[in-house]
Design a protein around this motif. Structure first.
Motif, PDB file in Angstrom:
ATOM      1  N   ALA B  96     100.819  82.616  37.686  1.00  4.31           N
ATOM      2  CA  ALA B  96     102.217  82.444  37.280  1.00  4.31           C
ATOM      3  C   ALA B  96     102.991  83.767  37.297  1.00  4.31           C
ATOM      4  N   PHE B  97     102.280  84.895  37.108  1.00  6.18           N
ATOM      5  CA  PHE B  97     102.955  86.194  37.191  1.00  6.18           C
ATOM      6  C   PHE B  97     103.467  86.461  38.610  1.00  6.18           C
ATOM      7  N   ARG B  98     102.830  85.821  39.605  1.00 10.14           N
ATOM      8  CA  ARG B  98     103.135  86.190  41.000  1.00 10.14           C
ATOM      9  C   ARG B  98     103.906  85.118  41.761  1.00 10.14           C
ATOM     10  N   ALA B 101     108.880  79.070  40.304  1.00 14.57           N
ATOM     11  CA  ALA B 101     109.040  77.638  40.565  1.00 14.57           C
ATOM     12  C   ALA B 101     110.404  77.189  40.060  1.00 14.57           C
ATOM     13  N   HIS B 173     111.261  88.165  38.389  1.00 19.38           N
ATOM     14  CA  HIS B 173     109.990  88.923  38.375  1.00 19.38           C
ATOM     15  C   HIS B 173     109.459  89.177  39.784  1.00 19.38           C
ATOM     16  N   ARG B 174     110.325  89.071  40.771  1.00 15.18           N
ATOM     17  CA  ARG B 174     109.983  89.312  42.178  1.00 15.18           C
ATOM     18  C   ARG B 174     108.760  88.495  42.599  1.00 15.18           C
ATOM     19  N   GLU B 176     106.083  86.526  44.698  1.00 13.58           N
ATOM     20  CA  GLU B 176     105.684  86.633  46.108  1.00 13.58           C
ATOM     21  C   GLU B 176     105.845  85.291  46.802  1.00 13.58           C
ATOM     22  N   GLU B 206     112.989  90.682  50.599  1.00 12.36           N
ATOM     23  CA  GLU B 206     111.811  90.954  49.766  1.00 12.36           C
ATOM     24  C   GLU B 206     110.547  90.291  50.293  1.00 12.36           C
ATOM     25  N   GLY B 207     110.683  89.549  51.381  1.00 13.68           N
ATOM     26  CA  GLY B 207     109.522  88.905  51.985  1.00 13.68           C
ATOM     27  C   GLY B 207     108.956  87.771  51.155  1.00 13.68           C
TER      28      GLY B 207
END
Lengths: 278, 338
Positions: B96-98, B101, B173-174, B176, B206-207
């Motif tokens: 969830a940090f990465r 949703a 939180h940027r 991915e 930011e890809g």
């Protein structure tokens, strides 16, 4: 690319993680309070009404004890402190962890989705994301009763605080355990609500008016006895056996509630209902 | 690098069956009947980091269920999945940090508080450094043009304003990889376009890998480079969106309402046919492979007294039907993807 902290390995990492959780919980409480105060009139009305509602019950007991000064050894002061512990315990737990009486509908309506996509411990995140306004009145009522009828010494305050802790945690864990049954039975809202109401109601009557099976129930499946006996077993005289049993009951119901929730989440089926955080 | 890898993912639910009527209700109370419903039936899928992938299908195809398994909300009945190298339902919090949703029907904004407060909470939730958070927040507020709304309680925002805040919050939180489940549902054309532009910009700059479900073909055309169509819980088409556009999304519907007494053109332009004709309202089908939509509109606007006009994409059901009829030649699920 992510700035998130590592969740694995090392004592330092665990401490950082715990500090991160603590900061998150504090911010959550701060925002809950801010959201409650968006409707100032409603906020104060609800809190004051609950305070007054509790006072009315005490007036009833005052009239009763005026005619019968003692019931099975219980005096008006004991009943007042009983209400102080019950309402105060319910108050702090519902202010800080206000979603615990709503676990069953949250599960049944598929409202866990957003929490499940967030990187904080699920149960804690759900519990702290709501604050009960009426419960503020309950907590203040409890403190007012202690101020009025409690023992104003350091030890007296510590014993009252311990009573509040046991009472609040029992409300939280028993209701959470009942609500978590929604993972297994679907619509468990009715049963959880009835159990919660039963616990609240029974925790405001002197334990010693119940005998036999009813008393066994009060110290096992519906552990209101550990709240309602506190004015005698904890405040009037420190009964070590009672306090240890109460602590064991808190631990047992805590373990049961957390386990039911953790196992239940694996069966969670979500839903498509519109949902928004309050 | 793979952003996600899914192999034979299955999700079944037990659904209670109850015929209509009171007697059936009583019978169901005593002897409930359950049937097993397969929502996702062995999906196989891979996505590269930085991809923009449209995950399409009609209602009940299994799109949302798949997203819920990939974000760790649901545990699958069987199968494997790795999202950013993690098993979502086992490493939910770390994942969830990465990821981010956005669910069109479920908000993470606090209803009674301004978005600024939710952003503050999210900064704590994702454990962003203070300076980094403030820089990131200001950047998103500027790019998403949220300045006027940041201090307004969410309950007082329009749906479009709320969704912009919602998507900006998901980028805080940027992440991915961003999962978007019908993010443009219920929005007007202008807001939809702006939201697509903003998501595309984050993907470019930011890809961020984008995994999007939508019922709006324009979302797919304008935002995604690859389309995966699922039906009855399995992948039936997987190919670049260009091919989907070339072979399936070749038709637009133009609805015209003429002023009283006005008449349509004597002869319709090439590539245009009347699907429905009334005395003053017409539904025209425009084949965009042979006629440009601009030329067709210019022809009508120049020669007819028009009271109202709308342009619509073909509904997703038509897209699915076209895929089934073999108009588009994507690779089936069994052959893998990417």
């Amino acid at each position: 690319m992510s700035t998130a902290v590592s969740l694995t390995g090392g004592r330092g990492s665990r401490i950082r993680r715990a500090a991160g959780i603590a900061r998150y919980v504090l911010t959550c409480w701060k925002l809950n309070l801010a959201a409650a105060m968006e409707y100032r009139a409603s906020f104060f009305m609800l809190a004051v009404m609950m305070f007054v509602n509790n006072c009315i019950w005490l007036v009833f007991w005052a009239i009763f004890f005026n005619r019968f000064p003692a019931v099975n050894g219980w005096e008006l002061r004991d009943v007042m402190l009983l209400w102080g512990i019950s309402a105060g315990g319910f108050g702090w737990s519902s202010v800080l962890f206000g979603n615990y009486p709503r676990i069953a509908p949250i599960v049944a309506n598929g409202e866990l989705d957003v929490f499940l996509t967030q990187p904080k411990p699920l149960l804690l995140n759900v519990l702290v994301s709501r604050m009960s306004l009426t419960a503020m009145g309950d907590f203040l009522f409890g403190v007012a009763i202690y101020a009025l009828a409690g023992e104003h010494t350091l030890i007296g305050a510590a014993k009252y605080a311990l009573g509040l802790l046991i009472s609040g945690l029992l409300f939280l864990f028993v209701t959470l355990a009942a609500g978590s049954l929604a993972f297994f039975f679907g619509h468990a809202e009715g049963m959880a609500f009835q159990l919660f109401n039963g616990l609240v109601a029974l925790s405001t009557y002197p334990t010693d008016i119940f005998k036999g099976t009813a008393r066994i129930v009060l110290f096992t499946v519906l552990p209101a006895g550990f709240i309602s006996y506190a004015p005698i077993g904890l405040l009037r005289r420190f009964d070590g056996t009672f306090v240890w049993l109460a602590a064991a009951a808190v631990a047992a119901f805590g373990l049961l509630a957390v386990s039911l929730f953790a196992v239940g989440v694996r069966r969670y089926t979500s839903g498509n209902r519109m949902a928004m955080r309050g | 690098m793979l952003a996600l890898e899914v192999e034979g993912l299955v999700k079944t639910f037990l659904v209670k069956r109850k015929p209509e009527g009171f007697k059936a209700s009583v019978r169901s109370l005593l002897r409930p009947e359950w049937t097993e419903k397969t929502a996702v039936a062995g999906i196989r899928l891979k996505a590269e980091a930085g991809e923009t992938l449209a995950f399409l299908g009609p209602n009940g195809a299994g799109k949302s269920t798949t997203i819920k398994m990939l974000t760790g909300i649901l545990h699958p009945s069987s199968g494997h999945a790795r999202v950013l190298g993690m098993v979502p339902w086992k490493e939910r919090a770390a994942l969830a940090f990465r990821i981010g949703a956005v669910f069109g029907q479920k908000s993470q904004l606090w209803y009674h508080l301004p978005p600024a407060d939710t952003f503050e909470l999210l900064s704590r939730m994702y454990e962003l450094g203070r300076a980094d958070y403030l820089r990131r927040r200001d950047e998103l507020v500027e790019r998403f043009e949220l300045g006027p709304y940041m201090q307004t309680p969410v309950r007082k925002l329009s749906l479009g304003e709320r969704m912009r805040c919602e998507i900006a919050a998901a980028f805080l939180h940027r992440p991915e990889l961003l999962f978007l489940d019908e993010p443009t549902i219920g929005l007007d054309v202008i807001v939809k376009r702006r939201i697509r532009e903003l998501i595309a910009e984050r993907n470019r700059e930011e890809g961020t890998t984008v995994f999007l479900t939508s019922h709006d073909p324009s979302d797919i055309e304008q935002l995604c480079r690859r389309a995966v169509v699922i039906h009855h819980g399995t992948v039936i088409f997987d190919a670049p969106v260009e091919r989907l556009k070339r072979e399936v999304l070749t038709c637009k519907t133009v609805r015209l309402k003429l002023r009283d007494g006005a008449r349509l053109l004597e002869k319709l332009p090439g590539g245009v046919r009347a699907a429905e004709a009334g005395p003053s309202a017409w539904r025209l089908s425009v084949d965009t492979t042979t006629a440009s939509i601009e030329d067709v509109l210019a022809a009508f606007v120049g020669h007819c007294a028009i009271e109202d006009m709308t342009i619509e994409d073909p509904p997703m059901e038509d897209v699915i039907r076209a895929v089934y009829e073999g108009k588009a030649g994507g690779r089936p699920a069994e052959e893998g993807t990417v």
